[in-house]
Motif scaffolding. Structure first.
Motif, PDB file in Angstrom:
ATOM      1  N   SER A  78      -1.462  20.861   7.109  1.00  0.00           N
ATOM      2  CA  SER A  78      -0.883  22.120   7.558  1.00  0.00           C
ATOM      3  C   SER A  78       0.614  22.160   7.263  1.00  0.00           C
ATOM      4  O   SER A  78       1.301  21.146   7.367  1.00  0.00           O
ATOM      5  N   THR A  79       1.085  23.356   6.923  1.00  0.00           N
ATOM      6  CA  THR A  79       2.523  23.548   6.698  1.00  0.00           C
ATOM      7  C   THR A  79       3.136  24.414   7.799  1.00  0.00           C
ATOM      8  O   THR A  79       4.253  24.878   7.660  1.00  0.00           O
ATOM      9  N   ARG A  80       2.427  24.591   8.885  1.00  0.00           N
ATOM     10  CA  ARG A  80       2.912  25.490   9.942  1.00  0.00           C
ATOM     11  C   ARG A  80       3.990  24.879  10.828  1.00  0.00           C
ATOM     12  O   ARG A  80       4.645  25.591  11.596  1.00  0.00           O
ATOM     13  N   PHE A  81       4.200  23.581  10.741  1.00  0.00           N
ATOM     14  CA  PHE A  81       5.205  22.923  11.573  1.00  0.00           C
ATOM     15  C   PHE A  81       6.543  22.893  10.853  1.00  0.00           C
ATOM     16  O   PHE A  81       6.617  22.609   9.662  1.00  0.00           O
ATOM     17  N   LYS A  82       7.588  23.181  11.590  1.00  0.00           N
ATOM     18  CA  LYS A  82       8.940  23.220  11.018  1.00  0.00           C
ATOM     19  C   LYS A  82       9.541  21.831  10.859  1.00  0.00           C
ATOM     20  O   LYS A  82      10.453  21.638  10.060  1.00  0.00           O
ATOM     21  N   ALA A  83       9.052  20.860  11.644  1.00  0.00           N
ATOM     22  CA  ALA A  83       9.574  19.494  11.588  1.00  0.00           C
ATOM     23  C   ALA A  83       8.524  18.536  12.120  1.00  0.00           C
ATOM     24  O   ALA A  83       7.669  18.910  12.924  1.00  0.00           O
ATOM     25  N   ALA A  84       8.620  17.285  11.649  1.00  0.00           N
ATOM     26  CA  ALA A  84       7.713  16.229  12.102  1.00  0.00           C
ATOM     27  C   ALA A  84       8.497  14.947  12.334  1.00  0.00           C
ATOM     28  O   ALA A  84       9.491  14.688  11.663  1.00  0.00           O
ATOM     29  N   VAL A  85       8.003  14.151  13.283  1.00  0.00           N
ATOM     30  CA  VAL A  85       8.518  12.807  13.509  1.00  0.00           C
ATOM     31  C   VAL A  85       7.320  11.868  13.457  1.00  0.00           C
ATOM     32  O   VAL A  85       6.389  11.985  14.248  1.00  0.00           O
ATOM     33  N   SER A  86       7.355  10.961  12.494  1.00  0.00           N
ATOM     34  CA  SER A  86       6.294   9.976  12.324  1.00  0.00           C
ATOM     35  C   SER A  86       6.851   8.616  12.703  1.00  0.00           C
ATOM     36  O   SER A  86       7.614   8.013  11.953  1.00  0.00           O
ATOM     37  N   GLY A  87       6.471   8.134  13.883  1.00  0.00           N
ATOM     38  CA  GLY A  87       7.003   6.876  14.384  1.00  0.00           C
ATOM     39  C   GLY A  87       5.963   5.777  14.424  1.00  0.00           C
ATOM     40  O   GLY A  87       4.861   5.988  14.921  1.00  0.00           O
ATOM     41  N   ALA A  88       6.310   4.613  13.891  1.00  0.00           N
ATOM     42  CA  ALA A  88       5.440   3.434  13.916  1.00  0.00           C
ATOM     43  C   ALA A  88       4.022   3.815  13.537  1.00  0.00           C
ATOM     44  O   ALA A  88       3.079   3.612  14.287  1.00  0.00           O
ATOM     45  N   SER A  89       3.873   4.386  12.363  1.00  0.00           N
ATOM     46  CA  SER A  89       2.583   4.942  11.970  1.00  0.00           C
ATOM     47  C   SER A  89       2.000   4.251  10.745  1.00  0.00           C
ATOM     48  O   SER A  89       2.663   3.464  10.083  1.00  0.00           O
ATOM     49  N   GLU A  90       0.758   4.591  10.459  1.00  0.00           N
ATOM     50  CA  GLU A  90       0.088   4.123   9.240  1.00  0.00           C
ATOM     51  C   GLU A  90      -0.132   5.317   8.337  1.00  0.00           C
ATOM     52  O   GLU A  90      -0.441   6.406   8.813  1.00  0.00           O
ATOM     53  N   VAL A  91       0.014   5.091   7.044  1.00  0.00           N
ATOM     54  CA  VAL A  91      -0.194   6.182   6.089  1.00  0.00           C
ATOM     55  C   VAL A  91      -1.089   5.745   4.933  1.00  0.00           C
ATOM     56  O   VAL A  91      -1.892   6.507   4.448  1.00  0.00           O
ATOM     57  N   ASN A  92      -0.949   4.502   4.489  1.00  0.00           N
ATOM     58  CA  ASN A  92      -1.737   3.986   3.378  1.00  0.00           C
ATOM     59  C   ASN A  92      -2.631   2.871   3.901  1.00  0.00           C
ATOM     60  O   ASN A  92      -2.237   1.720   3.971  1.00  0.00           O
ATOM     61  N   TYR A  93      -3.848   3.237   4.257  1.00  0.00           N
ATOM     62  CA  TYR A  93      -4.736   2.287   4.918  1.00  0.00           C
ATOM     63  C   TYR A  93      -5.070   1.083   4.035  1.00  0.00           C
ATOM     64  O   TYR A  93      -5.271  -0.014   4.544  1.00  0.00           O
ATOM     65  N   LEU A  94      -5.112   1.285   2.743  1.00  0.00           N
ATOM     66  CA  LEU A  94      -5.396   0.160   1.846  1.00  0.00           C
ATOM     67  C   LEU A  94      -4.321  -0.916   1.945  1.00  0.00           C
ATOM     68  O   LEU A  94      -4.620  -2.108   1.861  1.00  0.00           O
ATOM     69  N   SER A  95      -3.074  -0.521   2.139  1.00  0.00           N
ATOM     70  CA  SER A  95      -2.002  -1.513   2.235  1.00  0.00           C
ATOM     71  C   SER A  95      -2.008  -2.239   3.574  1.00  0.00           C
ATOM     72  O   SER A  95      -1.389  -3.288   3.718  1.00  0.00           O
ATOM     73  N   ASP A  96      -2.723  -1.702   4.570  1.00  0.00           N
ATOM     74  CA  ASP A  96      -2.803  -2.357   5.876  1.00  0.00           C
ATOM     75  C   ASP A  96      -3.836  -3.469   5.910  1.00  0.00           C
ATOM     76  O   ASP A  96      -3.693  -4.419   6.670  1.00  0.00           O
ATOM     77  N   TYR A  97      -4.871  -3.334   5.112  1.00  0.00           N
ATOM     78  CA  TYR A  97      -5.965  -4.294   5.164  1.00  0.00           C
ATOM     79  C   TYR A  97      -5.441  -5.696   4.861  1.00  0.00           C
ATOM     80  O   TYR A  97      -4.814  -5.929   3.838  1.00  0.00           O
ATOM     81  N   GLY A  98      -5.680  -6.611   5.784  1.00  0.00           N
ATOM     82  CA  GLY A  98      -5.228  -7.985   5.627  1.00  0.00           C
ATOM     83  C   GLY A  98      -3.818  -8.231   6.114  1.00  0.00           C
ATOM     84  O   GLY A  98      -3.359  -9.365   6.158  1.00  0.00           O
ATOM     85  N   HIS A  99      -3.111  -7.170   6.508  1.00  0.00           N
ATOM     86  CA  HIS A  99      -1.739  -7.327   6.971  1.00  0.00           C
ATOM     87  C   HIS A  99      -1.621  -7.071   8.474  1.00  0.00           C
ATOM     88  O   HIS A  99      -0.976  -7.836   9.169  1.00  0.00           O
ATOM     89  N   TRP A 143     -12.901  -2.787  -0.926  1.00  0.00           N
ATOM     90  CA  TRP A 143     -13.324  -2.907  -2.320  1.00  0.00           C
ATOM     91  C   TRP A 143     -14.758  -2.412  -2.530  1.00  0.00           C
ATOM     92  O   TRP A 143     -15.160  -2.164  -3.648  1.00  0.00           O
ATOM     93  N   ARG A 144     -15.487  -2.251  -1.432  1.00  0.00           N
ATOM     94  CA  ARG A 144     -16.851  -1.713  -1.525  1.00  0.00           C
ATOM     95  C   ARG A 144     -16.920  -0.225  -1.203  1.00  0.00           C
ATOM     96  O   ARG A 144     -17.880   0.443  -1.571  1.00  0.00           O
ATOM     97  N   ASN A 145     -15.925   0.266  -0.474  1.00  0.00           N
ATOM     98  CA  ASN A 145     -15.915   1.669  -0.035  1.00  0.00           C
ATOM     99  C   ASN A 145     -14.580   2.337  -0.364  1.00  0.00           C
ATOM    100  O   ASN A 145     -13.987   3.004   0.488  1.00  0.00           O
ATOM    101  N   VAL A 146     -14.138   2.171  -1.578  1.00  0.00           N
ATOM    102  CA  VAL A 146     -12.820   2.686  -1.981  1.00  0.00           C
ATOM    103  C   VAL A 146     -12.692   4.185  -1.695  1.00  0.00           C
ATOM    104  O   VAL A 146     -11.679   4.631  -1.147  1.00  0.00           O
ATOM    105  N   GLN A 147     -13.705   4.951  -2.034  1.00  0.00           N
ATOM    106  CA  GLN A 147     -13.621   6.405  -1.848  1.00  0.00           C
ATOM    107  C   GLN A 147     -13.420   6.780  -0.374  1.00  0.00           C
ATOM    108  O   GLN A 147     -12.659   7.694  -0.062  1.00  0.00           O
ATOM    109  N   ARG A 148     -14.094   6.070   0.526  1.00  0.00           N
ATOM    110  CA  ARG A 148     -13.948   6.362   1.958  1.00  0.00           C
ATOM    111  C   ARG A 148     -12.528   6.047   2.420  1.00  0.00           C
ATOM    112  O   ARG A 148     -11.914   6.817   3.143  1.00  0.00           O
ATOM    113  N   TRP A 149     -12.012   4.905   2.004  1.00  0.00           N
ATOM    114  CA  TRP A 149     -10.649   4.514   2.385  1.00  0.00           C
ATOM    115  C   TRP A 149      -9.630   5.525   1.860  1.00  0.00           C
ATOM    116  O   TRP A 149      -8.707   5.914   2.564  1.00  0.00           O
ATOM    117  N   VAL A 150      -9.807   5.934   0.623  1.00  0.00           N
ATOM    118  CA  VAL A 150      -8.884   6.898   0.009  1.00  0.00           C
ATOM    119  C   VAL A 150      -8.997   8.261   0.698  1.00  0.00           C
ATOM    120  O   VAL A 150      -7.992   8.900   1.004  1.00  0.00           O
TER     121      VAL A 150
END
Length: 161
Positions: free
Chosen positions: A38-59, A74-81
Motif C-alpha cells: 500500500s502507498t496510502r501511508f505518508k511515513a513508516a518506521v521499521s524497527g528491528a524487523s526482517e525483510v529478506n527471509y532467505l538471509s535470516d535462515y541459519g543466522h 532450497w526446497r521451497n524457494v518460491q514460497r520463501w520469495v
C-alpha cells in the motif's frame, strides 16, 4: 492491518489523509509487508524487523519456525520469495525510517541494512539508525529516548508535513 486501518478511518478515529505506520520487532515485520502492499501511508518506521527471509535462515534463532512454516529454503524457494517483503521492495514509495540494535540476534541487523540500501537505491526517502552495542530491546535509556524522538520527528516531517 489494512482492514483495521479502513475501519479506523470509517469510524473517524483516523484521518485517511494523514496515516503513518510502524512498529518494532513483529510490528516492524508487519510494517515491511504493509509498505510493499500500500502507498496510502505518508511515513513508516521499521524497527528491528526482517525483510529478506532467505538471509535470516541459519543466522537468527527461528530455525524451527522457518522450517515448520515455509519448509527448507532450497526446497521451497518460491514460497520463501513470495512471502519475503524483500522481493516486493520496488513497490515501496513510503518514506521509511529503519532502526535496529547493532547486536540484535533476534532479527539480525542485516535486514535493516538491506532494506535501507534498497530504499536508497529506489530513491525512497529513508534513514538508517543503528544503536551501537544494543540488542533487540534497546536498553540504554538515552538510546530509548533517541528512538522515540526519532519516531516523532519522522512522523512530524512526513505525516504532518
Amino acid at each position: 492491518v489494512l482492514a483495521a486501518v479502513d475501519a479506523a478511518v470509517a469510524r473517524g478515529v483516523a484521518d485517511g489523509a494523514r496515516l503513518g505506520v510502524g512498529g518494532w520487532s513483529y510490528g516492524g515485520i508487519l510494517t515491511n509487508h504493509v509498505i510493499t502492499k500500500s502507498t496510502r501511508f505518508k511515513a513508516a518506521v521499521s524497527g528491528a524487523s526482517e525483510v529478506n527471509y532467505l538471509s535470516d535462515y541459519g543466522h537468527d534463532h527461528y530455525q524451527y519456525e522457518w522450517e515448520a512454516e515455509l519448509g527448507l529454503p532450497w526446497r521451497n524457494v518460491q514460497r520463501w520469495v513470495a512471502l519475503s517483503p524483500w522481493f516486493q521492495v520496488e513497490q515501496v514509495k513510503t518514506p521509511t525510517l529503519v532502526m535496529c540494535g547493532q547486536e540484535d540476534w533476534n532479527v539480525p541487523l542485516i535486514n535493516s541494512e538491506q532494506l535501507y540500501q534498497a530504499l536508497r537505491r529506489l530513491d525512497v526517502p529513508t534513514q538508517l539508525v543503528i544503536y551501537p552495542g544494543e540488542d533487540h530491546e534497546i536498553a540504554r535509556p538515552s538510546y530509548r529516548r533517541d528512538r522515540y524522538e526519532r519516531y516523532l520527528a519522522w512522523y512530524d516531517k512526513y505525516v504532518k508535513g
